[in-house]
Design a protein around this motif. Sequence first.
Motif, PDB file in Angstrom:
ATOM      1  N   PHE A  37      42.417  32.505  39.324  1.00  0.00           N
ATOM      2  CA  PHE A  37      42.336  32.433  40.778  1.00  0.00           C
ATOM      3  C   PHE A  37      41.895  33.787  41.337  1.00  0.00           C
ATOM      4  O   PHE A  37      42.339  34.824  40.858  1.00  0.00           O
ATOM      5  CB  PHE A  37      43.703  32.071  41.366  1.00  0.00           C
ATOM      6  N   LEU A  38      41.054  33.751  42.362  1.00  0.00           N
ATOM      7  CA  LEU A  38      40.591  34.973  43.012  1.00  0.00           C
ATOM      8  C   LEU A  38      41.597  35.357  44.082  1.00  0.00           C
ATOM      9  O   LEU A  38      41.964  34.544  44.934  1.00  0.00           O
ATOM     10  CB  LEU A  38      39.211  34.745  43.631  1.00  0.00           C
ATOM     11  N   THR A  39      42.063  36.602  44.048  1.00  0.00           N
ATOM     12  CA  THR A  39      43.060  37.067  44.997  1.00  0.00           C
ATOM     13  C   THR A  39      42.803  38.511  45.369  1.00  0.00           C
ATOM     14  O   THR A  39      41.995  39.193  44.732  1.00  0.00           O
ATOM     15  CB  THR A  39      44.485  36.916  44.417  1.00  0.00           C
ATOM     16  N   ALA A  40      43.486  38.992  46.401  1.00  0.00           N
ATOM     17  CA  ALA A  40      43.379  40.392  46.797  1.00  0.00           C
ATOM     18  C   ALA A  40      44.214  41.245  45.853  1.00  0.00           C
ATOM     19  O   ALA A  40      45.315  40.862  45.467  1.00  0.00           O
ATOM     20  CB  ALA A  40      43.871  40.561  48.231  1.00  0.00           C
ATOM     21  N   ASP A  41      43.688  42.394  45.483  1.00  0.00           N
ATOM     22  CA  ASP A  41      44.417  43.340  44.650  1.00  0.00           C
ATOM     23  C   ASP A  41      45.627  43.840  45.440  1.00  0.00           C
ATOM     24  O   ASP A  41      45.491  44.303  46.571  1.00  0.00           O
ATOM     25  CB  ASP A  41      43.497  44.508  44.296  1.00  0.00           C
ATOM     26  N   GLU A  86      47.206  46.436  45.269  1.00  0.00           N
ATOM     27  CA  GLU A  86      47.101  47.873  45.521  1.00  0.00           C
ATOM     28  C   GLU A  86      46.086  48.178  46.621  1.00  0.00           C
ATOM     29  O   GLU A  86      45.772  49.330  46.868  1.00  0.00           O
ATOM     30  CB  GLU A  86      46.707  48.587  44.228  1.00  0.00           C
ATOM     31  N   GLY A  87      45.523  47.143  47.235  1.00  0.00           N
ATOM     32  CA  GLY A  87      44.590  47.328  48.341  1.00  0.00           C
ATOM     33  C   GLY A  87      43.137  47.477  47.927  1.00  0.00           C
ATOM     34  O   GLY A  87      42.299  47.830  48.741  1.00  0.00           O
ATOM     35  N   GLY A  88      42.822  47.188  46.683  1.00  0.00           N
ATOM     36  CA  GLY A  88      41.449  47.320  46.203  1.00  0.00           C
ATOM     37  C   GLY A  88      40.647  46.055  46.382  1.00  0.00           C
ATOM     38  O   GLY A  88      40.946  45.210  47.225  1.00  0.00           O
ATOM     39  N   GLU A  89      39.639  45.937  45.554  1.00  0.00           N
ATOM     40  CA  GLU A  89      38.750  44.779  45.588  1.00  0.00           C
ATOM     41  C   GLU A  89      39.486  43.521  45.126  1.00  0.00           C
ATOM     42  O   GLU A  89      40.448  43.608  44.371  1.00  0.00           O
ATOM     43  CB  GLU A  89      37.564  45.025  44.656  1.00  0.00           C
ATOM     44  N   PRO A  90      39.004  42.354  45.546  1.00  0.00           N
ATOM     45  CA  PRO A  90      39.574  41.115  45.013  1.00  0.00           C
ATOM     46  C   PRO A  90      39.470  41.082  43.489  1.00  0.00           C
ATOM     47  O   PRO A  90      38.581  41.695  42.900  1.00  0.00           O
ATOM     48  CB  PRO A  90      38.710  40.029  45.643  1.00  0.00           C
ATOM     49  N   MET A  91      40.414  40.381  42.860  1.00  0.00           N
ATOM     50  CA  MET A  91      40.463  40.313  41.401  1.00  0.00           C
ATOM     51  C   MET A  91      40.899  38.928  40.978  1.00  0.00           C
ATOM     52  O   MET A  91      41.435  38.165  41.775  1.00  0.00           O
ATOM     53  CB  MET A  91      41.424  41.356  40.852  1.00  0.00           C
ATOM     54  N   TRP A  92      40.652  38.603  39.720  1.00  0.00           N
ATOM     55  CA  TRP A  92      41.043  37.322  39.156  1.00  0.00           C
ATOM     56  C   TRP A  92      42.420  37.443  38.523  1.00  0.00           C
ATOM     57  O   TRP A  92      42.694  38.407  37.807  1.00  0.00           O
ATOM     58  CB  TRP A  92      40.034  36.872  38.100  1.00  0.00           C
ATOM     59  N   VAL A  93      43.312  36.467  38.797  1.00  0.00           N
ATOM     60  CA  VAL A  93      44.644  36.410  38.188  1.00  0.00           C
ATOM     61  C   VAL A  93      44.806  35.047  37.526  1.00  0.00           C
ATOM     62  O   VAL A  93      44.176  34.070  37.912  1.00  0.00           O
ATOM     63  CB  VAL A  93      45.772  36.649  39.220  1.00  0.00           C
ATOM     64  N   SER A  94      45.672  34.997  36.519  1.00  0.00           N
ATOM     65  CA  SER A  94      45.797  33.757  35.761  1.00  0.00           C
ATOM     66  C   SER A  94      46.826  32.784  36.325  1.00  0.00           C
ATOM     67  O   SER A  94      46.766  31.593  36.039  1.00  0.00           O
ATOM     68  CB  SER A  94      46.110  34.059  34.299  1.00  0.00           C
ATOM     69  N   LEU A  95      47.761  33.260  37.126  1.00  0.00           N
ATOM     70  CA  LEU A  95      48.821  32.394  37.647  1.00  0.00           C
ATOM     71  C   LEU A  95      48.652  32.144  39.139  1.00  0.00           C
ATOM     72  O   LEU A  95      48.418  33.078  39.910  1.00  0.00           O
ATOM     73  CB  LEU A  95      50.190  33.021  37.400  1.00  0.00           C
ATOM     74  N   LEU A  96      48.836  30.902  39.550  1.00  0.00           N
ATOM     75  CA  LEU A  96      48.749  30.558  40.963  1.00  0.00           C
ATOM     76  C   LEU A  96      49.784  31.328  41.772  1.00  0.00           C
ATOM     77  O   LEU A  96      49.515  31.741  42.886  1.00  0.00           O
ATOM     78  CB  LEU A  96      48.920  29.049  41.166  1.00  0.00           C
ATOM     79  N   GLN A  97      50.952  31.570  41.209  1.00  0.00           N
ATOM     80  CA  GLN A  97      51.986  32.292  41.943  1.00  0.00           C
ATOM     81  C   GLN A  97      51.573  33.732  42.244  1.00  0.00           C
ATOM     82  O   GLN A  97      52.147  34.362  43.133  1.00  0.00           O
ATOM     83  CB  GLN A  97      53.319  32.271  41.197  1.00  0.00           C
ATOM     84  N   GLN A  98      50.570  34.258  41.557  1.00  0.00           N
ATOM     85  CA  GLN A  98      50.063  35.603  41.808  1.00  0.00           C
ATOM     86  C   GLN A  98      48.913  35.609  42.810  1.00  0.00           C
ATOM     87  O   GLN A  98      48.433  36.675  43.185  1.00  0.00           O
ATOM     88  CB  GLN A  98      49.561  36.233  40.501  1.00  0.00           C
ATOM     89  N   ALA A  99      48.472  34.449  43.236  1.00  0.00           N
ATOM     90  CA  ALA A  99      47.265  34.340  44.047  1.00  0.00           C
ATOM     91  C   ALA A  99      47.526  34.328  45.541  1.00  0.00           C
ATOM     92  O   ALA A  99      46.625  34.031  46.315  1.00  0.00           O
ATOM     93  CB  ALA A  99      46.498  33.075  43.655  1.00  0.00           C
ATOM     94  N   GLY A 100      48.718  34.668  45.974  1.00  0.00           N
ATOM     95  CA  GLY A 100      49.062  34.607  47.396  1.00  0.00           C
ATOM     96  C   GLY A 100      48.104  35.345  48.302  1.00  0.00           C
ATOM     97  O   GLY A 100      47.774  34.879  49.386  1.00  0.00           O
ATOM     98  N   GLY A 101      47.612  36.494  47.867  1.00  0.00           N
ATOM     99  CA  GLY A 101      46.668  37.265  48.673  1.00  0.00           C
ATOM    100  C   GLY A 101      45.301  36.637  48.769  1.00  0.00           C
ATOM    101  O   GLY A 101      44.472  37.049  49.573  1.00  0.00           O
TER     102      GLY A 101
END
Length: 73
Positions: A14-18, A20-35
């Motif tokens: 899932f694509l989400t906001a970093d 730490e305030g950086g560029e968007p990044m890919w995460v593997s868990l939906l629970q991490q994709a809130g941003g």
Amino acid sequence: MPRYVIQSAATGRFLTADPEGGEPMWVSLLQQAGGGVTDDRERVAQLMADYCEPEDFPQVVDLDRLGTANDYT
């Protein structure tokens, strides 16, 4: 109001906001994709244009559709 998230069909990430305030990044868990959850279709289109590669096979998932009669089949 719908809640959209961008998911790579190629990797399942899932694509989400970093956080730490950086560029968007890919995460593997939906629970991490809130941003990365948004109700703005124009923002989704811009994020896909800016951060997704064609080989990601990006797809937009409406979280409010999941588990309903209109769920993805």
